[in-house]
Write a protein that holds these residues in place. Structure first.
Motif, mmCIF file in Angstrom:
data_model
loop_
_atom_site.group_PDB
_atom_site.id
_atom_site.type_symbol
_atom_site.label_atom_id
_atom_site.label_comp_id
_atom_site.label_asym_id
_atom_site.label_seq_id
_atom_site.Cartn_x
_atom_site.Cartn_y
_atom_site.Cartn_z
ATOM 1 N N LEU A 18 0.826 -1.353 -0.183
ATOM 2 C CA LEU A 18 -0.051 0.053 -0.042
ATOM 3 C C LEU A 18 0.888 1.184 -0.139
ATOM 4 O O LEU A 18 0.941 2.080 -0.815
ATOM 5 N N MET A 19 1.619 1.560 0.940
ATOM 6 C CA MET A 19 2.330 2.759 1.130
ATOM 7 C C MET A 19 1.745 4.031 0.840
ATOM 8 O O MET A 19 1.799 4.588 -0.060
ATOM 9 N N LEU A 20 0.738 4.309 1.602
ATOM 10 C CA LEU A 20 -0.339 5.424 1.212
ATOM 11 C C LEU A 20 -0.368 6.350 2.465
ATOM 12 O O LEU A 20 -0.342 5.743 3.737
ATOM 13 N N PRO A 21 -0.664 7.458 2.420
ATOM 14 C CA PRO A 21 -0.871 8.362 3.474
ATOM 15 C C PRO A 21 -2.381 8.233 3.760
ATOM 16 O O PRO A 21 -3.154 8.181 3.097
ATOM 17 N N VAL A 22 -2.576 8.216 5.024
ATOM 18 C CA VAL A 22 -4.098 7.707 5.610
ATOM 19 C C VAL A 22 -4.438 8.829 6.718
ATOM 20 O O VAL A 22 -3.595 9.494 7.026
ATOM 21 N N GLU A 23 -5.570 8.841 6.964
ATOM 22 C CA GLU A 23 -6.286 9.364 8.085
ATOM 23 C C GLU A 23 -6.622 8.245 9.282
ATOM 24 O O GLU A 23 -6.726 7.256 8.877
ATOM 25 N N PRO A 24 -6.346 8.875 10.354
ATOM 26 C CA PRO A 24 -6.224 7.853 11.583
ATOM 27 C C PRO A 24 -7.677 7.269 11.566
ATOM 28 O O PRO A 24 -7.746 5.991 11.917
ATOM 29 N N GLU A 25 -8.705 7.839 11.185
ATOM 30 C CA GLU A 25 -10.100 7.208 11.274
ATOM 31 C C GLU A 25 -10.516 6.216 10.209
ATOM 32 O O GLU A 25 -11.485 5.584 10.452
ATOM 33 N N TRP A 26 -9.645 5.995 9.208
ATOM 34 C CA TRP A 26 -9.719 5.662 7.972
ATOM 35 C C TRP A 26 -9.648 4.082 8.560
ATOM 36 O O TRP A 26 -9.035 3.702 9.575
ATOM 37 N N SER A 27 -10.088 3.067 7.596
ATOM 38 C CA SER A 27 -9.904 1.651 7.772
ATOM 39 C C SER A 27 -9.620 0.902 6.410
ATOM 40 O O SER A 27 -10.104 1.355 5.508
#
Length: 103
Positions: A88-97
């Motif tokens: 994946l190696m992606l920027p994400v938000e804490p609440e994502w899943s």
């Protein structure tokens, strides 16, 4: 800068109704291996396909009475808000899943 742009692009795709494979969750090693294999073959350089196959959501999924947000996954880098799962190696938000969530 590219990380923030990519995170914003992901947020836009998810909020605009991108249908992802959030279910079934990857419960077993075989499930994980199957999804990771698909990510390697089908989605290597395609952001939208990565989101679909990994089952990303812009909200926290609860499975088996356990909330599964990115921020509690073993692949999440807290200060960078980044998923370091190699496929994946992606920027994400804490609440994502995503369905590859792991404690």
């Amino acid at each position: 800068m590219a990380t923030e742009t990519t995170r914003a692009d992901i947020a836009m795709l998810l909020s605009s109704g991108l249908k992802t494979e959030a279910w079934p969750r990857a419960e077993t090693s075989a499930d994980v291996n199957k999804i990771v294999g698909r990510l390697q073959v089908e989605a290597a350089d395609d952001l939208e396909k990565k989101l679909i196959v990994a089952g990303f959501t812009d909200y926290t999924i609860e499975a088996d009475e356990i909330e599964q947000p990115c921020e509690t996954c073993m692949y999440y880098q807290v200060h960078a808000k980044f998923c370091e799962l190699p496929e994946l190696m992606l920027p994400v938000e804490p609440e994502w899943s995503c369905r590859l969530w792991r404690i």
